[in-house]
Design a protein around this motif. Structure first.
Motif, short mmCIF file in Angstrom:
data_model
loop_
_atom_site.label_atom_id
_atom_site.label_comp_id
_atom_site.label_asym_id
_atom_site.label_seq_id
_atom_site.Cartn_x
_atom_site.Cartn_y
_atom_site.Cartn_z
N GLU A 78 -17.36 -43.24 55.68
CA GLU A 78 -18.23 -43.02 56.83
C GLU A 78 -18.73 -41.59 56.84
O GLU A 78 -17.98 -40.65 56.55
N ALA A 79 -20.01 -41.46 57.19
CA ALA A 79 -20.64 -40.14 57.31
C ALA A 79 -21.54 -40.17 58.54
O ALA A 79 -22.75 -40.21 58.44
N ALA A 80 -20.92 -40.16 59.71
CA ALA A 80 -21.67 -40.33 60.96
C ALA A 80 -21.63 -39.11 61.86
O ALA A 80 -21.96 -39.21 63.05
N ILE A 81 -21.21 -37.96 61.34
CA ILE A 81 -21.26 -36.75 62.17
C ILE A 81 -22.69 -36.22 62.12
O ILE A 81 -23.07 -35.37 61.31
N HIS A 82 -23.50 -36.77 62.97
CA HIS A 82 -24.93 -36.52 63.11
C HIS A 82 -25.17 -36.48 64.62
O HIS A 82 -24.46 -37.14 65.39
N PRO A 83 -26.15 -35.72 65.10
CA PRO A 83 -26.31 -35.59 66.55
C PRO A 83 -26.54 -36.90 67.30
O PRO A 83 -26.10 -37.05 68.44
N MET A 84 -27.19 -37.89 66.67
CA MET A 84 -27.43 -39.13 67.40
C MET A 84 -26.15 -39.93 67.64
O MET A 84 -25.85 -40.29 68.79
N PRO A 85 -25.35 -40.25 66.61
CA PRO A 85 -24.09 -40.94 66.89
C PRO A 85 -23.16 -40.13 67.79
O PRO A 85 -22.48 -40.69 68.66
N LEU A 86 -23.15 -38.80 67.61
CA LEU A 86 -22.32 -37.96 68.45
C LEU A 86 -22.74 -38.09 69.91
O LEU A 86 -21.90 -38.26 70.81
N ALA A 87 -24.04 -38.06 70.16
CA ALA A 87 -24.54 -38.20 71.53
C ALA A 87 -24.25 -39.59 72.08
O ALA A 87 -23.89 -39.75 73.26
N ALA A 88 -24.39 -40.62 71.23
CA ALA A 88 -24.17 -41.99 71.69
C ALA A 88 -22.70 -42.23 72.04
O ALA A 88 -22.39 -42.84 73.08
#
Length: 415
Positions: A192-202
């Motif tokens: 998994e590589a989901a440390i991005h502002p959109m998933p973080l905000a969601a």
């Protein structure tokens, strides 16, 4: 009923918030280190996100992969390739008929960086500037495909998606590939590589993330009365699985056996666990039955335990229900307290922790539990590792649960 074909673990690979490989990750876990750190960017301020930290990789892929490799792979595939190369080398780079070699590598979210970067390019620069490799990079099966292509695996390449249970389910599916006779060797795990502002905000908007911005290292605190959500993590865990016969024939070193697989669904809610834990209990019981293991043989549990107020105790009560009085002898570890939650990679990394716990007969600690929840009905390994019984066969359970009500339990036994 015991499985017809024993499936053994002969190789381990990982890249995580605690280290760039399995040895460094394991030693950091035994030392009780936290991989959670403030994010080195201004996302929180720029996008008004309530959380300003995460558990990012300890070693970036740019330190390991070539520039062409990085350009053609989404980070989720990069992490999988790094971990799979380590696992394959750790297994001794076995010679195997390509028709008998498989790959099962899952991700809960997939190529989110590629997807959102391509959308930004389309909006800002137009369709002619969108990269032609965009679709192959963003596909959720991209990590499995890259591993399959690198190894020349032709028995099958699969990417099961079951949210945060994906990595564990990938390993379970790989076990079934070997048991059914489709393959002798399967490279399996999650990334998994989901440390991005959109998933973080969601995730922050759904109130599932800890907001302990002033002390990230202490934010993931499973079973503590002050727990307030999970810490978003990233990375990959990969194992090499073989039939016991194939491993013995080549004289391979064996870490442990994946002896039982249990799967279920809650049939209850898209994001909330079923309050009685019935689905989790069903998965654990199925895994024990599949392994032919009695409750009294289980001495260690690596819990899903994400550090959410409700979820942690539902699982703990479920373990107690399944094991009964034998739960009193179980050493419970919640390693997300150190790694954060790797989402689709979590179950695979925690399988590696479970394998090593039995191989070294040492349960890793759970950190940040300064005030244990009085409703916790299990013996939690806190702050320092704990020795497991030095002699005899041992069994352990690794639990992984995901949004959608997906439940996976794996039973690991000593070799």
């Amino acid at each position: 009923m015991s499985p017809v074909t024993d499936v053994v673990v002969t190789g381990l690979g990982a890249t995580t918030p605690l280290g760039g490989d399995v040895p460094s990750t394991w030693q950091a876990a035994l030392a009780g280190e936290s991989g959670a750190r403030p994010l080195p960017n201004d996302w929180a301020e720029r996008y008004e996100i309530a959380v300003s930290f995460a558990a990012q990789l300890k070693v970036g892929p740019d330190e390991v992969l070539t520039r062409p490799e990085i350009k053609r792979m989404d980070p989720s595939a990069q992490y999988a390739i790094i971990a799979s190369r380590e696992a394959w080398a750790d297994a001794g780079s076995p010679e195997v008929d390509p028709e008998r070699l498989g790959a099962v590598v899952s991700s809960g979210i997939g190529g989110i960086w590629t997807t959102l970067d391509a959308w930004d390019t389309l909006r800002e620069k137009g369709g002619r500037r969108v990269l032609p490799m965009t679709v192959p990079m963003l596909m959720p099966n991209s990590p499995a495909a890259y591993v399959e292509l690198e190894l020349g695996a032709r028995a099958g390449a699969h990417a099961l998606v079951s949210a945060c249970a994906s990595g564990a389910e990938a390993i379970g599916y790989a076990v079934e590939m070997i048991r059914s006779g489709r393959a002798d060797v399967v490279v399996a795990g999650g990334t998994e590589a989901a440390i991005h502002p959109m998933p973080l905000a969601a995730f922050a908007a759904s109130r599932t993330l800890s907001t302990r911005n002033d002390d990230p290292a202490a934010a993931s605190r499973p079973y503590d009365t002050g727990r307030d959500g999970f810490v978003l993590g990233e990375g990959a865990g990969i194992v090499v699985l073989e039939s016991a016969e194939h491993a013995a024939a080549r004289g391979a070193r064996v870490y442990a056996r994946i002896a039982g697989v249990g799967l279920s669904a809650d049939g209850y809610h898209l994001t909330s666990p079923e309050p009685s834990g019935r689905g989790q209990i069903s998965a654990m019981r199925a895994a024990l039955a599949d392994a032919g293991v009695d409750a009294g043989d289980v001495r260690h549990v690596n819990a899903h335990a994400t550090s959410t107020v409700v979820g942690d105790l539902i699982e703990a009560r479920g373990v107690r229900d399944v094991l009964g009085a034998a739960a009193d002898q179980v050493a419970l570890s919640a390693t997300k307290s150190m790694t954060g939650h790797l989402l689709g990679g979590a179950g695979a990394l925690e399988t590696i922790f479970t394998v090593l716990a039995l191989h070294e007969r040492t349960a890793p600690p759970t950190i940040n539990v300064s005030d244990p929840d009085p409703e916790l009905v299990l013996d939690l390994v806190r702050d320092t590792p704990r020795a497991l019984p030095a002699d005899g066969q041992l069994a352990a359970i690794n639990n992984s649960f995901g949004f959608g009500g997906h439940n996976v339990a794996l039973v690991v036994t000593t070799a």
